[in-house]
Write a protein that holds these residues in place. Structure first.
Motif, PDB file in Angstrom:
ATOM      1  N   ALA A 243       0.833  -1.201   0.000  1.00 24.39           N
ATOM      2  CA  ALA A 243       0.000   0.000   0.000  1.00 24.39           C
ATOM      3  C   ALA A 243       0.869   1.254   0.000  1.00 24.39           C
ATOM      4  CB  ALA A 243      -0.923  -0.005   1.213  1.00 24.39           C
ATOM      5  N   ALA A 244       1.949   1.228   0.785  1.00 19.09           N
ATOM      6  CA  ALA A 244       2.857   2.373   0.820  1.00 19.09           C
ATOM      7  C   ALA A 244       3.533   2.582  -0.525  1.00 19.09           C
ATOM      8  CB  ALA A 244       3.906   2.162   1.919  1.00 19.09           C
ATOM      9  N   MET A 245       3.893   1.474  -1.188  1.00 20.07           N
ATOM     10  CA  MET A 245       4.520   1.572  -2.498  1.00 20.07           C
ATOM     11  C   MET A 245       3.548   2.144  -3.526  1.00 20.07           C
ATOM     12  SD  MET A 245       7.267   1.192  -4.283  1.00 20.07           S
ATOM     13  CE  MET A 245       8.382   0.054  -3.450  1.00 20.07           C
ATOM     14  N   ARG A 246       2.315   1.666  -3.527  1.00 16.18           N
ATOM     15  CA  ARG A 246       1.319   2.183  -4.471  1.00 16.18           C
ATOM     16  C   ARG A 246       1.091   3.674  -4.270  1.00 16.18           C
ATOM     17  NH1 ARG A 246      -1.371  -2.704  -3.365  1.00 16.18           N
ATOM     18  NH2 ARG A 246      -2.692  -1.661  -1.828  1.00 16.18           N
ATOM     19  N   GLN A 247       0.976   4.090  -3.019  1.00 15.62           N
ATOM     20  CA  GLN A 247       0.755   5.505  -2.743  1.00 15.62           C
ATOM     21  C   GLN A 247       1.937   6.348  -3.216  1.00 15.62           C
ATOM     22  OE1 GLN A 247       0.262   6.471   1.410  1.00 15.62           O
ATOM     23  NE2 GLN A 247      -0.528   8.525   0.992  1.00 15.62           N
ATOM     24  N   ALA A 248       3.166   5.856  -2.954  1.00 17.63           N
ATOM     25  CA  ALA A 248       4.358   6.587  -3.378  1.00 17.63           C
ATOM     26  C   ALA A 248       4.439   6.672  -4.899  1.00 17.63           C
ATOM     27  CB  ALA A 248       5.602   5.918  -2.811  1.00 17.63           C
ATOM     28  N   GLU A 249       4.074   5.590  -5.592  1.00 20.77           N
ATOM     29  CA  GLU A 249       4.113   5.602  -7.055  1.00 20.77           C
ATOM     30  C   GLU A 249       3.089   6.580  -7.622  1.00 20.77           C
ATOM     31  OE1 GLU A 249       3.581   1.463  -7.836  1.00 20.77           O
ATOM     32  OE2 GLU A 249       5.737   1.039  -7.841  1.00 20.77           O
ATOM     33  N   GLU A 250       1.918   6.659  -6.971  1.00 22.62           N
ATOM     34  CA  GLU A 250       0.908   7.635  -7.409  1.00 22.62           C
ATOM     35  C   GLU A 250       1.420   9.054  -7.222  1.00 22.62           C
ATOM     36  OE1 GLU A 250      -2.565   6.726  -5.172  1.00 22.62           O
ATOM     37  OE2 GLU A 250      -2.951   4.829  -6.218  1.00 22.62           O
ATOM     38  N   GLN A 251       2.076   9.312  -6.100  1.00 18.33           N
ATOM     39  CA  GLN A 251       2.635  10.637  -5.854  1.00 18.33           C
ATOM     40  C   GLN A 251       3.744  10.964  -6.847  1.00 18.33           C
ATOM     41  OE1 GLN A 251       3.800  10.281  -1.744  1.00 18.33           O
ATOM     42  NE2 GLN A 251       1.764  10.847  -0.960  1.00 18.33           N
ATOM     43  N   LEU A 252       4.535   9.947  -7.195  1.00 22.75           N
ATOM     44  CA  LEU A 252       5.605  10.165  -8.170  1.00 22.75           C
ATOM     45  C   LEU A 252       5.025  10.541  -9.527  1.00 22.75           C
ATOM     46  CD1 LEU A 252       8.572  10.126  -8.993  1.00 22.75           C
ATOM     47  CD2 LEU A 252       8.411   7.636  -9.268  1.00 22.75           C
ATOM     48  N   TRP A 253       3.968   9.864  -9.940  1.00 23.34           N
ATOM     49  CA  TRP A 253       3.362  10.204 -11.221  1.00 23.34           C
ATOM     50  C   TRP A 253       2.719  11.594 -11.185  1.00 23.34           C
ATOM     51  CZ3 TRP A 253       4.387   9.216 -15.873  1.00 23.34           C
ATOM     52  CH2 TRP A 253       4.873   7.957 -16.259  1.00 23.34           C
ATOM     53  N   GLN A 254       2.156  11.967 -10.054  1.00 23.11           N
ATOM     54  CA  GLN A 254       1.625  13.330  -9.937  1.00 23.11           C
ATOM     55  C   GLN A 254       2.738  14.346 -10.130  1.00 23.11           C
ATOM     56  OE1 GLN A 254      -0.327  13.472  -6.108  1.00 23.11           O
ATOM     57  NE2 GLN A 254      -1.930  12.030  -6.706  1.00 23.11           N
ATOM     58  N   TRP A 255       3.897  14.056  -9.536  1.00 25.43           N
ATOM     59  CA  TRP A 255       5.043  14.954  -9.714  1.00 25.43           C
ATOM     60  C   TRP A 255       5.488  14.970 -11.164  1.00 25.43           C
ATOM     61  CZ3 TRP A 255       9.926  13.828 -11.530  1.00 25.43           C
ATOM     62  CH2 TRP A 255      10.872  14.854 -11.426  1.00 25.43           C
TER      63      TRP A 255
END
Length: 283
Positions: free
Chosen positions: A68-80
């Motif tokens: 879950a932490a990885m998915r959230q971080a990947e979503e934030q990375l794509w937002q960036w």
């Protein structure tokens, strides 16, 4: 001898600092003037948020909380990624170019389920860096290379597919037939172990579709296939380099240090040894 010797980074310098600024220092100190840069160093330079670091474990073996932490971080990375100005990547290109180094390839693992905006991000970064192509791992699924080739053609930036030991001599044929923007990033050591054959005939046959190659020395399958210091394996590195010199192939040959770093040495010293091997082979 007219052969462009580069390096893939930060992978080949993985025992050292992986920042884009430090990589540039390594290249200048070594006298290497062209590089295939992986997205981690490029995006860190531009201010990307860091993904969480977990023990070297297959993703499916991570705990539910870790996934879950990885998915959230990947979503934030794509937002960036979809908000970062390309000026930051042009600044990296200028930093390298001013030091006499060209970024000839941008390594990023494209996926067919990416949105048009996500594809545009990758190809726009490649253009901003001055890269002639994007590199990624070869998929043997025709639907994947069809979708990616279509996007590469749309953005006028070739994608060169890199092999591990999953390939046969005809493994790129489908991708090459699907789009003229699908190409080859040939790992000659992995090719030897995968096929049991010299990569030289493959290079001669496909040189017009090869955008870059990776140089490493591996033992033949009959001798275990190990990655070894250059000159101790069975990959015909000298013959490959001489072929490139003789036929004046313009694509770069990138050093990839994948064998274990000997005790008392470091990645910088080992890349220097590989570079000297190339100089002697091309003398």
């Amino acid at each position: 001898g007219g052969v462009h010797i580069g390096v893939i980074a930060p992978y080949s310098f993985r025992s050292l600092s992986p920042t884009a600024q430090d990589i540039l220092k390594y290249l200048v100190d070594l006298g290497i003037s062209t590089v295939e840069l992986q997205n981690t160093a490029v995006e860190e330079f531009a201010g990307a948020p860091q993904l969480p670091r977990f023990p070297r474990t297959p993703r499916q073996q991570l705990s539910p909380e870790q996934r879950a932490a990885m998915r959230q971080a990947e979503e934030q990375l794509w937002q960036w990624r979809l908000s970062v100005p390309t000026d930051k990547f042009r600044a990296l290109r200028k930093l390298y170019n001013d030091a006499g180094v060209t970024i000839h390839a941008f390594k990023f693992q494209l996926r067919p389920d990416m949105t048009d905006d996500q594809f545009a991000y990758v190809f726009n970064v490649a253009k901003a860096l001055g890269a002639t192509h994007v590199t990624m791992e070869l998929s043997l699924d025709p639907a994947v290379t069809q979708a990616i080739g279509k996007q590469a053609e749309k953005h006028q930036v070739p994608v060169a597919y890199h092999n591990h030991t999953q390939v046969k001599p005809d493994s790129w044929d489908t991708a090459l037939s699907q789009s003229r923007y699908n190409g080859i990033n040939l790992d000659v050591g992995h090719y030897l172990v995968a096929t049991g054959e010299s990569p030289v005939p493959f290079i001669e046959k496909h040189h017009q579709r090869i955008h870059s190659i990776h140089l490493k020395d591996r033992k033949s399958p009959a001798r275990g296939g190990d990655n070894v210091p250059w000159g101790q394996g069975d990959t015909p590195l000298r013959e490959i380099l001489q072929l490139m010199k003789r036929n004046r192939y313009s694509f770069p040959a990138n050093i990839e240090v994948e064998y274990p770093i000997p005790e008392g040495s470091d990645a910088l010293k080992e890349v220097a040894k590989c570079l000297q091997f190339c100089r002697q082979a091309l003398a």
